[in-house]
Design a protein around this motif. Structure first.
Motif, mmCIF file in Angstrom:
data_model
loop_
_atom_site.group_PDB
_atom_site.id
_atom_site.type_symbol
_atom_site.label_atom_id
_atom_site.label_comp_id
_atom_site.label_asym_id
_atom_site.label_seq_id
_atom_site.Cartn_x
_atom_site.Cartn_y
_atom_site.Cartn_z
ATOM 1 N N GLU A 61 0.852 -1.192 0.000
ATOM 2 C CA GLU A 61 0.000 0.000 0.000
ATOM 3 C C GLU A 61 0.884 1.236 0.000
ATOM 4 N N TYR A 62 0.578 2.148 -0.903
ATOM 5 C CA TYR A 62 1.326 3.413 -0.990
ATOM 6 C C TYR A 62 0.497 4.517 -0.350
ATOM 7 N N ASN A 63 1.086 5.178 0.632
ATOM 8 C CA ASN A 63 0.451 6.301 1.318
ATOM 9 C C ASN A 63 0.909 7.584 0.626
ATOM 10 N N ILE A 64 0.001 8.199 -0.109
ATOM 11 C CA ILE A 64 0.358 9.376 -0.893
ATOM 12 C C ILE A 64 0.779 10.529 0.006
ATOM 13 N N ALA A 65 0.070 10.729 1.115
ATOM 14 C CA ALA A 65 0.348 11.882 1.986
ATOM 15 C C ALA A 65 1.737 11.809 2.606
ATOM 16 N N SER A 66 2.156 10.611 3.019
ATOM 17 C CA SER A 66 3.456 10.478 3.679
ATOM 18 C C SER A 66 4.546 9.981 2.735
ATOM 19 N N ASN A 67 4.180 9.689 1.489
ATOM 20 C CA ASN A 67 5.139 9.152 0.509
ATOM 21 C C ASN A 67 5.866 7.933 1.078
ATOM 22 N N SER A 68 5.075 6.988 1.564
ATOM 23 C CA SER A 68 5.648 5.802 2.181
ATOM 24 C C SER A 68 4.899 4.556 1.702
ATOM 25 N N VAL A 69 5.536 3.398 1.848
ATOM 26 C CA VAL A 69 4.921 2.138 1.456
ATOM 27 C C VAL A 69 4.900 1.186 2.634
ATOM 28 N N ARG A 70 3.924 0.302 2.604
ATOM 29 C CA ARG A 70 3.779 -0.731 3.629
ATOM 30 C C ARG A 70 3.536 -2.057 2.934
ATOM 31 N N PRO A 71 4.390 -3.077 3.171
ATOM 32 C CA PRO A 71 4.189 -4.373 2.505
ATOM 33 C C PRO A 71 2.925 -5.048 2.995
ATOM 34 N N LEU A 72 2.265 -5.760 2.081
ATOM 35 C CA LEU A 72 1.045 -6.489 2.399
ATOM 36 C C LEU A 72 1.235 -7.969 2.083
ATOM 37 N N THR A 73 0.391 -8.797 2.664
ATOM 38 C CA THR A 73 0.563 -10.241 2.570
ATOM 39 C C THR A 73 -0.422 -10.839 1.567
ATOM 40 N N VAL A 74 0.043 -11.076 0.366
ATOM 41 C CA VAL A 74 -0.688 -11.891 -0.606
ATOM 42 C C VAL A 74 0.104 -13.170 -0.790
ATOM 43 N N LEU A 75 -0.498 -14.304 -0.456
ATOM 44 C CA LEU A 75 0.212 -15.579 -0.512
ATOM 45 C C LEU A 75 -0.167 -16.401 -1.737
ATOM 46 N N THR A 76 -1.328 -16.137 -2.327
ATOM 47 C CA THR A 76 -1.761 -16.874 -3.512
ATOM 48 C C THR A 76 -1.568 -16.004 -4.750
ATOM 49 N N ASN A 77 -1.568 -16.652 -5.909
ATOM 50 C CA ASN A 77 -1.159 -15.984 -7.140
ATOM 51 C C ASN A 77 -2.295 -15.153 -7.736
ATOM 52 N N VAL A 78 -2.088 -13.842 -7.810
ATOM 53 C CA VAL A 78 -3.094 -12.915 -8.347
ATOM 54 C C VAL A 78 -2.897 -12.656 -9.831
ATOM 55 N N TRP A 79 -2.040 -13.421 -10.493
ATOM 56 C CA TRP A 79 -1.748 -13.218 -11.909
ATOM 57 C C TRP A 79 -3.046 -13.271 -12.728
ATOM 58 N N CYS A 80 -3.342 -12.160 -13.407
ATOM 59 C CA CYS A 80 -4.519 -12.038 -14.274
ATOM 60 C C CYS A 80 -5.799 -12.416 -13.546
ATOM 61 N N SER A 81 -5.887 -11.963 -12.303
ATOM 62 C CA SER A 81 -7.116 -12.084 -11.534
ATOM 63 C C SER A 81 -8.030 -10.905 -11.882
ATOM 64 N N SER A 82 -9.075 -10.705 -11.107
ATOM 65 C CA SER A 82 -10.007 -9.614 -11.381
ATOM 66 C C SER A 82 -10.643 -9.180 -10.079
ATOM 67 N N TRP A 127 -9.740 -17.358 -14.057
ATOM 68 C CA TRP A 127 -8.482 -16.761 -14.530
ATOM 69 C C TRP A 127 -8.834 -15.955 -15.777
ATOM 70 N N TYR A 128 -8.594 -14.656 -15.771
ATOM 71 C CA TYR A 128 -9.004 -13.721 -16.828
ATOM 72 C C TYR A 128 -10.522 -13.529 -16.845
ATOM 73 N N ALA A 129 -11.145 -13.446 -15.686
ATOM 74 C CA ALA A 129 -12.569 -13.148 -15.586
ATOM 75 C C ALA A 129 -12.784 -11.635 -15.507
ATOM 76 N N SER A 130 -14.055 -11.213 -15.524
ATOM 77 C CA SER A 130 -14.414 -9.799 -15.338
ATOM 78 C C SER A 130 -15.401 -9.683 -14.186
ATOM 79 N N ASN A 131 -15.224 -8.641 -13.369
ATOM 80 C CA ASN A 131 -16.106 -8.387 -12.232
ATOM 81 C C ASN A 131 -16.833 -7.059 -12.424
ATOM 82 N N HIS A 132 -18.065 -6.983 -11.910
ATOM 83 C CA HIS A 132 -18.794 -5.716 -11.947
ATOM 84 C C HIS A 132 -19.667 -5.616 -10.710
ATOM 85 N N ILE A 133 -19.710 -4.410 -10.123
ATOM 86 C CA ILE A 133 -20.562 -4.175 -8.964
ATOM 87 C C ILE A 133 -22.014 -4.111 -9.426
#
Length: 335
Positions: A61-82, A127-133
């Protein structure tokens, strides 16, 4: 007129923004596939991916106000997810590759928030699906490789089904597919306009019913992944409380056979046409236009003044697998 300048805000952390989402609190979350090497930032709390020596983060996550980053935990593969944002501002990301096929991931930003992953959150591999609210606050998840169906998140019950979607079978090219990441727009009456390959329908997802079949786009060329064009719902024409005109614009892509040719080292020129269709007309027809430059993998942005900006992309080849050639370095604005 003075020219702009680029400034380096942060050193490279080694995570490519395959996916990037601006959040309601003005922070930006980014994430990339997990099977393409290590990044330059470690997972929180010294954790590692299961059955792997990779202890680096593939989301932050990039914090625009503080110009800083925080690592996040994604353990499964988001390649071409949606995915898409939910009404409460949380981000829901679905599917992906390999161990991510059926995973639902949720993220709501705060100073200590992290991804939550549900391993079997989807009924089918996506894999390569589309989502819509949707108007009820849920999202619909449509298609994916070899997934000729749709489903919803969150589920109404643990036994909620996965309706088949013959339109995706009808638009599927068995050799190339060309109907992945279909273009999906919410129609004012709550139904969905869905475009895949070179065809479109108006779809009542509640009753699994095709309400209208639109003409095939002239020329019959594919416009969806890997012949990746781009699409936008044009500004709605509203009179009083009635929407009396709904129009969609689909631009670019690559011609039939381009994927097979690209894998042989022959890179066909991208498509230079756009198709517009007033999907609200009783007898809707495509109106074709020519762009100044051909594009595959272009990005379309609807501007506040109603104009359409088309940027990026390649002028030859197809999307994915390093098969695009000759980047397009000029923008195109249509009034």
């Amino acid at each position: 007129m003075s020219r702009g300048r680029w400034f380096v805000l942060l050193p490279s952390i080694g995570i490519s923004a395959m996916h990037m989402q601006l959040l309601p609190n003005d922070r930006v979350v980014m994430y990339d596939r997990t099977d393409f090497g290590i990044s330059n930032i470690s997972l929180p709390q010294g954790t590692c991916r299961p059955n792997s020596t990779d202890c680096s983060a593939h989301s932050f996550e990039y914090n625009i106000a503080s110009n800083s980053v925080r690592p996040l935990t994604v353990l499964t593969n988001v390649w071409c997810s949606s995915g898409t944002l939910m009404p409460d501002g949380s981000l829901v990301q679905t599917g992906g590759f390999d161990d991510g096929y059926r995973v639902v991931r949720t993220y709501k930003s705060c100073d200590s928030c992290d991804w939550q992953e549900m391993p079997n959150g989807l009924n089918k591999q996506r894999w390569y699906a589309s989502n819509h609210i949707l108007p009820d606050g849920r999202q619909i998840i449509i298609g994916g490789r070899k997934a000729f169906s749709y489903e919803f998140y969150p589920k109404m019950s643990a036994t909620e089904g996965t309706p088949s979607f013959p339109f995706l079978v009808q638009t599927n090219d068995p050799q190339v597919e060309n109907n992945l990441y279909p273009f999906v727009f919410l129609y004012p009456d709550g139904n969905l306009f869905i475009f895949a390959n070179n065809r479109a329908i108006l779809f009542d997802y509640s009753n699994n019913l095709v309400l209208k079949t639109y003409p095939t786009m002239p020329g019959g060329q594919p416009r969806n992944y890997p012949s990746t064009g781009s699409a936008v719902l044009l500004p709605l024409h509203v009179k009083g409380e009635t929407v009396n005109e709904v129009e969609v614009l689909v631009c670019g892509g690559s011609p039939k056979g381009a994927f097979a040719n690209a894998n042989k080292g022959v890179f066909d020129g991208a498509l230079d046409t756009c198709g517009r269709i007033k999907i609200s007309d009783p007898n809707p027809q495509w109106f074709m236009e020519t762009m100044p430059l051909a594009r595959v993998m272009g990005d379309v942005l609807l501007l506040p003044n109603g104009h359409v900006l088309i940027i990026n992309g390649a002028s030859a080849g197809v999307a994915g697998w390093e098969l695009g050639r000759n980047p397009v370095l000029s923008l195109f604005k249509r009034n």
